[in-house]
Design a protein around this motif. Structure first.
Motif, mmCIF file in Angstrom:
data_model
loop_
_atom_site.group_PDB
_atom_site.id
_atom_site.type_symbol
_atom_site.label_atom_id
_atom_site.label_comp_id
_atom_site.label_asym_id
_atom_site.label_seq_id
_atom_site.Cartn_x
_atom_site.Cartn_y
_atom_site.Cartn_z
ATOM 1 N N MET A 1 39.490 7.849 -143.018
ATOM 2 C CA MET A 1 38.267 8.458 -142.409
ATOM 3 C C MET A 1 37.988 7.583 -141.030
ATOM 4 O O MET A 1 37.401 8.146 -140.185
ATOM 5 C CB MET A 1 36.981 8.073 -143.082
ATOM 6 N N ASN A 2 38.472 6.344 -140.755
ATOM 7 C CA ASN A 2 38.447 5.709 -139.796
ATOM 8 C C ASN A 2 38.915 6.335 -138.345
ATOM 9 O O ASN A 2 38.611 5.737 -137.266
ATOM 10 C CB ASN A 2 38.979 4.216 -139.953
ATOM 11 N N ASN A 3 39.669 7.380 -138.600
ATOM 12 C CA ASN A 3 40.273 7.981 -137.300
ATOM 13 C C ASN A 3 39.289 9.027 -136.749
ATOM 14 O O ASN A 3 39.576 9.594 -135.641
ATOM 15 C CB ASN A 3 41.803 8.812 -137.548
ATOM 16 N N ILE A 4 38.125 9.317 -137.315
ATOM 17 C CA ILE A 4 37.178 9.995 -136.713
ATOM 18 C C ILE A 4 36.659 9.505 -135.688
ATOM 19 O O ILE A 4 36.182 8.273 -135.744
ATOM 20 C CB ILE A 4 36.088 10.490 -137.865
ATOM 21 N N GLU A 5 36.257 10.253 -134.522
ATOM 22 C CA GLU A 5 35.945 9.569 -133.355
ATOM 23 C C GLU A 5 34.615 10.326 -132.979
ATOM 24 O O GLU A 5 34.675 11.738 -133.127
ATOM 25 C CB GLU A 5 36.901 9.805 -132.294
ATOM 26 N N TYR A 6 33.662 9.712 -132.334
ATOM 27 C CA TYR A 6 32.460 10.374 -132.019
ATOM 28 C C TYR A 6 31.565 9.312 -131.024
ATOM 29 O O TYR A 6 31.787 8.331 -131.319
ATOM 30 C CB TYR A 6 31.704 10.712 -133.410
ATOM 31 N N ASP A 7 30.782 9.933 -130.609
ATOM 32 C CA ASP A 7 29.697 9.147 -129.663
ATOM 33 C C ASP A 7 28.367 9.482 -129.981
ATOM 34 O O ASP A 7 27.927 10.484 -130.339
ATOM 35 C CB ASP A 7 29.912 9.443 -128.293
ATOM 36 N N VAL A 8 27.611 8.117 -130.059
ATOM 37 C CA VAL A 8 26.067 8.459 -130.515
ATOM 38 C C VAL A 8 25.341 8.423 -129.325
ATOM 39 O O VAL A 8 25.394 7.554 -128.382
ATOM 40 C CB VAL A 8 25.631 7.154 -131.614
ATOM 41 N N VAL A 9 24.389 9.470 -129.043
ATOM 42 C CA VAL A 9 23.540 9.517 -128.000
ATOM 43 C C VAL A 9 22.264 9.401 -128.345
ATOM 44 O O VAL A 9 21.439 10.005 -129.197
ATOM 45 C CB VAL A 9 23.781 10.843 -127.327
ATOM 46 N N GLY A 10 21.582 8.216 -127.849
ATOM 47 C CA GLY A 10 20.087 8.129 -127.682
ATOM 48 C C GLY A 10 19.356 9.033 -126.760
ATOM 49 O O GLY A 10 19.318 8.806 -125.664
ATOM 50 N N ILE A 11 18.321 9.662 -127.421
ATOM 51 C CA ILE A 11 17.531 10.461 -126.512
ATOM 52 C C ILE A 11 16.270 9.932 -126.186
ATOM 53 O O ILE A 11 15.397 9.361 -126.987
ATOM 54 C CB ILE A 11 17.202 12.010 -127.103
ATOM 55 N N THR A 12 15.679 10.158 -124.963
ATOM 56 C CA THR A 12 14.599 9.378 -124.500
ATOM 57 C C THR A 12 14.098 10.008 -122.941
ATOM 58 O O THR A 12 14.873 10.676 -122.327
ATOM 59 C CB THR A 12 14.675 8.058 -124.175
ATOM 60 N N ASP A 13 12.723 10.139 -122.833
ATOM 61 C CA ASP A 13 12.382 10.543 -121.497
ATOM 62 C C ASP A 13 11.883 9.229 -120.700
ATOM 63 O O ASP A 13 11.101 9.218 -119.708
ATOM 64 C CB ASP A 13 11.249 11.527 -121.511
ATOM 65 N N ASP A 14 12.132 8.135 -121.124
ATOM 66 C CA ASP A 14 11.677 6.919 -120.419
ATOM 67 C C ASP A 14 12.979 6.028 -120.509
ATOM 68 O O ASP A 14 13.124 5.369 -121.587
ATOM 69 C CB ASP A 14 10.316 6.281 -121.237
ATOM 70 N N LEU A 15 13.501 5.509 -119.361
ATOM 71 C CA LEU A 15 14.719 4.729 -119.351
ATOM 72 C C LEU A 15 14.333 3.429 -119.809
ATOM 73 O O LEU A 15 15.380 2.850 -119.798
ATOM 74 C CB LEU A 15 15.385 5.020 -118.053
ATOM 75 N N ASP A 16 13.170 3.029 -119.764
ATOM 76 C CA ASP A 16 12.741 1.631 -120.179
ATOM 77 C C ASP A 16 13.349 1.517 -121.751
ATOM 78 O O ASP A 16 13.447 0.480 -122.081
ATOM 79 C CB ASP A 16 11.360 1.307 -120.061
ATOM 80 N N ASP A 17 13.333 2.557 -122.525
ATOM 81 C CA ASP A 17 13.877 2.510 -123.616
ATOM 82 C C ASP A 17 15.328 1.933 -123.975
ATOM 83 O O ASP A 17 15.900 1.788 -125.212
ATOM 84 C CB ASP A 17 13.683 3.911 -124.558
ATOM 85 N N GLU A 18 16.044 2.185 -123.005
ATOM 86 C CA GLU A 18 17.481 2.050 -123.047
ATOM 87 C C GLU A 18 18.017 0.772 -123.711
ATOM 88 O O GLU A 18 19.153 0.823 -124.548
ATOM 89 C CB GLU A 18 18.060 1.864 -121.683
ATOM 90 N N SER A 19 17.409 -0.308 -123.487
ATOM 91 C CA SER A 19 17.745 -1.498 -124.180
ATOM 92 C C SER A 19 17.635 -1.400 -125.541
ATOM 93 O O SER A 19 18.318 -2.220 -126.208
ATOM 94 C CB SER A 19 16.735 -2.789 -123.659
ATOM 95 N N ARG A 20 16.687 -0.716 -126.368
ATOM 96 C CA ARG A 20 16.701 -0.632 -127.571
ATOM 97 C C ARG A 20 17.513 0.267 -128.211
ATOM 98 O O ARG A 20 17.839 0.389 -129.427
ATOM 99 C CB ARG A 20 15.366 0.129 -127.746
ATOM 100 N N ALA A 21 18.362 1.008 -127.378
ATOM 101 C CA ALA A 21 19.447 2.097 -127.932
ATOM 102 C C ALA A 21 20.990 1.168 -128.147
ATOM 103 O O ALA A 21 21.750 1.706 -128.349
ATOM 104 C CB ALA A 21 19.609 3.328 -127.190
ATOM 105 N N ARG A 22 20.867 -0.023 -127.261
ATOM 106 C CA ARG A 22 22.241 -0.510 -126.993
ATOM 107 C C ARG A 22 23.095 -0.794 -128.143
ATOM 108 O O ARG A 22 24.387 -0.675 -128.165
ATOM 109 C CB ARG A 22 22.086 -1.676 -125.946
ATOM 110 N N GLU A 23 22.376 -1.442 -129.146
ATOM 111 C CA GLU A 23 23.028 -1.753 -130.470
ATOM 112 C C GLU A 23 23.514 -0.349 -131.282
ATOM 113 O O GLU A 23 24.861 -0.581 -131.773
ATOM 114 C CB GLU A 23 22.076 -2.430 -131.389
ATOM 115 N N ASP A 24 22.987 0.710 -131.274
ATOM 116 C CA ASP A 24 23.370 1.973 -131.896
ATOM 117 C C ASP A 24 24.130 3.069 -131.233
ATOM 118 O O ASP A 24 24.804 3.967 -131.813
ATOM 119 C CB ASP A 24 22.107 2.508 -132.596
ATOM 120 N N ALA A 25 23.832 3.077 -129.783
ATOM 121 C CA ALA A 25 24.345 4.377 -128.970
ATOM 122 C C ALA A 25 25.254 3.989 -127.998
ATOM 123 O O ALA A 25 25.661 2.841 -127.594
ATOM 124 C CB ALA A 25 23.097 4.974 -128.347
#
Length: 236
Positions: A1-25
Protein backbone atom coordinates in the motif's frame (compact mmCIF):
# COMPACT_ATOMS: atom_id res chain seq x y z
CA UNK A 1 0.00 0.00 0.00
CA UNK A 2 2.88 2.40 0.62
CA UNK A 3 3.38 3.05 -3.10
CA UNK A 4 0.10 4.98 -3.27
CA UNK A 5 0.85 8.63 -3.90
CA UNK A 6 -1.46 11.55 -3.21
CA UNK A 7 -1.40 15.14 -2.04
CA UNK A 8 -3.62 16.54 0.69
CA UNK A 9 -5.07 20.00 0.10
CA UNK A 10 -6.39 22.21 2.89
CA UNK A 11 -9.15 24.56 1.70
CA UNK A 12 -9.62 28.08 3.04
CA UNK A 13 -10.69 31.60 2.15
CA UNK A 14 -8.27 33.08 4.69
CA UNK A 15 -4.56 32.56 4.06
CA UNK A 16 -3.82 33.21 7.73
CA UNK A 17 -5.09 29.63 8.20
CA UNK A 18 -2.07 28.25 6.31
CA UNK A 19 -0.01 27.68 9.46
CA UNK A 20 -2.73 25.38 10.81
CA UNK A 21 -2.52 23.22 7.69
CA UNK A 22 1.24 22.65 7.58
CA UNK A 23 1.23 19.44 9.59
CA UNK A 24 -1.45 17.76 7.47
CA UNK A 25 -1.39 19.26 3.96
CA UNK A 26 0.87 19.50 0.94
CA UNK A 27 -1.03 22.44 -0.57
CA UNK A 28 -3.52 25.09 0.46
CA UNK A 29 -6.41 25.83 -1.87
CA UNK A 30 -7.29 29.51 -1.65
CA UNK A 31 -10.95 30.11 -2.53
CA UNK A 32 -10.78 33.62 -3.93
CA UNK A 33 -14.53 33.90 -4.52
CA UNK A 34 -15.26 33.49 -0.81
CA UNK A 35 -12.33 35.55 0.47
CA UNK A 36 -12.15 39.10 1.76
CA UNK A 37 -9.63 41.14 -0.29
CA UNK A 38 -8.26 38.08 -2.13
CA UNK A 39 -5.69 39.96 -4.21
CA UNK A 40 -4.27 41.61 -1.11
CA UNK A 41 -4.12 38.27 0.70
CA UNK A 42 -2.12 36.75 -2.14
CA UNK A 43 0.22 39.72 -2.30
CA UNK A 44 0.95 39.51 1.42
CA UNK A 45 1.14 35.69 1.63
CA UNK A 46 4.40 34.41 3.13
CA UNK A 47 3.39 30.91 4.17
CA UNK A 48 5.31 27.68 3.63
CA UNK A 49 2.75 25.69 1.63
CA UNK A 50 2.32 26.22 -2.12
CA UNK A 51 -1.10 27.38 -3.26
CA UNK A 52 -3.88 26.16 -5.49
CA UNK A 53 -6.19 29.06 -6.38
CA UNK A 54 -9.80 28.86 -7.45
CA UNK A 55 -12.36 31.56 -8.23
CA UNK A 56 -15.55 29.63 -8.82
CA UNK A 57 -18.75 30.96 -10.35
CA UNK A 58 -22.16 30.05 -8.96
CA UNK A 59 -22.60 26.97 -11.16
CA UNK A 60 -19.39 25.52 -9.72
CA UNK A 61 -20.44 26.18 -6.13
CA UNK A 62 -18.79 29.59 -5.76
CA UNK A 63 -19.62 33.26 -5.41
CA UNK A 64 -17.32 34.92 -7.94
CA UNK A 65 -18.50 37.92 -9.90
CA UNK A 66 -18.85 37.01 -13.56
CA UNK A 67 -17.45 40.36 -14.63
CA UNK A 68 -14.12 40.06 -12.80
CA UNK A 69 -13.45 36.41 -11.93
CA UNK A 70 -11.22 35.52 -14.89
CA UNK A 71 -9.18 38.70 -14.58
CA UNK A 72 -8.69 37.98 -10.87
CA UNK A 73 -7.72 34.38 -11.56
CA UNK A 74 -5.12 35.40 -14.13
CA UNK A 75 -3.67 37.92 -11.70
CA UNK A 76 -3.49 35.24 -9.02
CA UNK A 77 -1.67 32.86 -11.38
CA UNK A 78 1.26 35.25 -11.51
CA UNK A 79 1.85 35.10 -7.75
CA UNK A 80 5.07 33.30 -6.81
CA UNK A 81 3.38 31.02 -4.28
CA UNK A 82 0.75 29.74 -6.75
CA UNK A 83 1.59 26.34 -8.27
CA UNK A 84 -1.84 25.29 -9.55
CA UNK A 85 -4.93 27.11 -10.82
CA UNK A 86 -8.38 25.54 -11.00
CA UNK A 87 -10.90 26.51 -13.69
CA UNK A 88 -14.27 24.88 -14.34
CA UNK A 89 -14.95 22.97 -17.55
CA UNK A 90 -17.92 25.11 -18.60
CA UNK A 91 -15.78 28.22 -18.56
CA UNK A 92 -12.85 26.72 -20.42
CA UNK A 93 -15.14 25.42 -23.16
CA UNK A 94 -16.15 29.01 -23.87
CA UNK A 95 -12.81 30.68 -23.08
CA UNK A 96 -10.15 28.35 -24.46
CA UNK A 97 -7.66 31.23 -24.66
CA UNK A 98 -7.51 31.17 -20.87
CA UNK A 99 -5.41 27.98 -20.78
CA UNK A 100 -2.57 29.58 -22.74
CA UNK A 101 -2.74 32.70 -20.58
CA UNK A 102 -2.51 30.64 -17.42
CA UNK A 103 0.38 28.53 -18.70
CA UNK A 104 2.39 31.66 -19.42
CA UNK A 105 2.70 31.86 -15.63
CA UNK A 106 4.13 28.32 -15.48
CA UNK A 107 1.33 26.92 -13.36
CA UNK A 108 -0.44 23.59 -13.70
CA UNK A 109 -4.14 23.78 -14.51
CA UNK A 110 -6.92 21.75 -12.90
CA UNK A 111 -9.99 21.62 -15.12
CA UNK A 112 -12.96 20.72 -12.94
CA UNK A 113 -16.47 19.44 -13.54
CA UNK A 114 -19.15 19.79 -10.84
CA UNK A 115 -22.64 18.32 -10.57
CA UNK A 116 -24.33 18.99 -7.23
CA UNK A 117 -27.49 17.06 -8.06
CA UNK A 118 -26.54 13.73 -9.61
CA UNK A 119 -23.87 11.42 -11.00
CA UNK A 120 -23.81 11.18 -14.81
CA UNK A 121 -23.95 7.83 -16.55
CA UNK A 122 -20.58 6.09 -16.69
CA UNK A 123 -19.93 6.81 -20.36
CA UNK A 124 -20.70 10.49 -19.88
CA UNK A 125 -18.50 10.77 -16.79
CA UNK A 126 -15.65 9.08 -18.62
CA UNK A 127 -16.02 11.59 -21.47
CA UNK A 128 -16.04 14.50 -19.02
CA UNK A 129 -12.82 13.29 -17.39
CA UNK A 130 -11.16 12.96 -20.79
CA UNK A 131 -12.37 16.41 -21.85
CA UNK A 132 -10.97 17.98 -18.68
CA UNK A 133 -7.69 16.21 -19.43
CA UNK A 134 -7.61 17.56 -23.00
CA UNK A 135 -7.78 21.13 -21.70
CA UNK A 136 -5.74 20.94 -18.52
CA UNK A 137 -3.06 19.05 -16.64
CA UNK A 138 -5.33 17.50 -14.02
CA UNK A 139 -8.97 16.39 -14.36
CA UNK A 140 -11.22 16.92 -11.36
CA UNK A 141 -14.79 15.67 -11.02
CA UNK A 142 -17.16 16.21 -8.11
CA UNK A 143 -20.56 14.60 -8.60
CA UNK A 144 -23.45 14.00 -6.22
CA UNK A 145 -24.21 10.45 -5.11
CA UNK A 146 -27.95 9.77 -5.03
CA UNK A 147 -27.38 6.08 -4.27
CA UNK A 148 -24.47 3.87 -3.24
CA UNK A 149 -23.85 2.66 -6.77
CA UNK A 150 -23.02 6.24 -7.78
CA UNK A 151 -19.97 6.23 -5.53
CA UNK A 152 -18.86 2.92 -7.04
CA UNK A 153 -19.29 4.37 -10.54
CA UNK A 154 -17.13 7.37 -9.64
CA UNK A 155 -14.37 5.15 -8.25
CA UNK A 156 -14.49 2.95 -11.33
CA UNK A 157 -14.06 5.99 -13.60
CA UNK A 158 -11.18 7.30 -11.51
CA UNK A 159 -9.47 3.93 -11.69
CA UNK A 160 -9.85 3.64 -15.46
CA UNK A 161 -8.62 7.20 -16.01
CA UNK A 162 -5.56 6.76 -13.82
CA UNK A 163 -4.76 3.48 -15.54
CA UNK A 164 -4.78 5.44 -18.81
CA UNK A 165 -2.20 7.88 -17.38
CA UNK A 166 -4.69 10.68 -16.85
CA UNK A 167 -3.93 12.76 -13.79
CA UNK A 168 -7.28 12.74 -12.04
CA UNK A 169 -8.97 13.66 -8.80
CA UNK A 170 -12.57 13.10 -7.81
CA UNK A 171 -15.16 12.61 -5.10
CA UNK A 172 -18.79 11.65 -4.73
CA UNK A 173 -20.58 14.44 -2.94
CA UNK A 174 -23.05 13.78 -0.15
CA UNK A 175 -23.40 11.29 2.66
CA UNK A 176 -23.44 8.25 0.40
CA UNK A 177 -20.22 9.33 -1.26
CA UNK A 178 -18.35 10.55 1.79
CA UNK A 179 -16.06 7.53 1.98
CA UNK A 180 -14.68 8.32 -1.49
CA UNK A 181 -12.82 11.25 0.06
CA UNK A 182 -10.74 8.68 1.94
CA UNK A 183 -10.50 5.69 -0.38
CA UNK A 184 -10.34 7.54 -3.70
CA UNK A 185 -6.53 7.42 -3.52
CA UNK A 186 -6.68 3.65 -3.99
CA UNK A 187 -8.32 4.25 -7.37
CA UNK A 188 -5.93 6.92 -8.62
CA UNK A 189 -7.32 10.14 -7.16
CA UNK A 190 -4.28 12.41 -6.95
CA UNK A 191 -5.57 15.10 -4.59
CA UNK A 192 -7.59 14.90 -1.38
CA UNK A 193 -9.38 18.16 -0.58
CA UNK A 194 -10.62 19.15 2.88
CA UNK A 195 -11.51 22.41 4.65
CA UNK A 196 -8.85 23.45 7.12
CA UNK A 197 -11.65 24.27 9.51
CA UNK A 198 -15.21 23.02 9.10
CA UNK A 199 -17.26 25.74 10.75
CA UNK A 200 -20.69 24.59 9.65
CA UNK A 201 -22.39 21.25 9.21
CA UNK A 202 -20.95 19.43 6.22
CA UNK A 203 -23.37 19.97 3.34
CA UNK A 204 -21.76 17.60 0.87
CA UNK A 205 -19.95 15.20 3.19
CA UNK A 206 -16.83 17.30 3.80
CA UNK A 207 -14.29 15.99 6.30
CA UNK A 208 -12.11 18.48 8.18
CA UNK A 209 -8.45 18.50 7.16
CA UNK A 210 -6.87 17.05 10.31
CA UNK A 211 -9.34 14.18 10.42
CA UNK A 212 -9.02 13.41 6.72
CA UNK A 213 -5.22 13.35 6.99
CA UNK A 214 -5.50 10.92 9.91
CA UNK A 215 -7.92 8.65 8.04
CA UNK A 216 -5.66 8.63 4.99
CA UNK A 217 -2.63 7.81 7.11
CA UNK A 218 -4.52 4.92 8.68
CA UNK A 219 -5.74 3.41 5.41
CA UNK A 220 -2.78 4.00 3.13
CA UNK A 221 0.07 3.32 5.51
CA UNK A 222 -1.27 0.19 7.11
CA UNK A 223 -2.76 1.19 10.43
CA UNK A 224 -5.49 -0.67 12.23
CA UNK A 225 -8.40 -0.92 9.78
CA UNK A 226 -10.79 -1.84 12.56
CA UNK A 227 -9.89 1.46 14.19
CA UNK A 228 -10.63 3.21 10.91
CA UNK A 229 -14.10 1.68 10.70
CA UNK A 230 -14.78 2.67 14.31
CA UNK A 231 -13.73 6.27 13.52
CA UNK A 232 -16.00 6.44 10.51
CA UNK A 233 -18.96 5.04 12.43
CA UNK A 234 -18.39 7.33 15.39
CA UNK A 235 -17.98 10.51 13.35
CA UNK A 236 -20.38 10.02 10.51
Amino acid sequence: MNNIEYDVVGITDDLDDESRAREDAHYVEFQMDKAAAPVEQLTEYDGELPLIVSNRPEWAGGDASESTRLEELLAAASADAVDIVEIDLKTIRNEEWLIDELRENEVDVIVAYYDFEQTPEKSELQELIMECDEYGDISKVSVFAEEREDALLLLDCLNEASQSDIRVSGISLGELGQHTRVIGVFYGSEFCFAPIQLDEEAQYGEIELAQLANLLETTVHGGDHVELIDQLKGRF
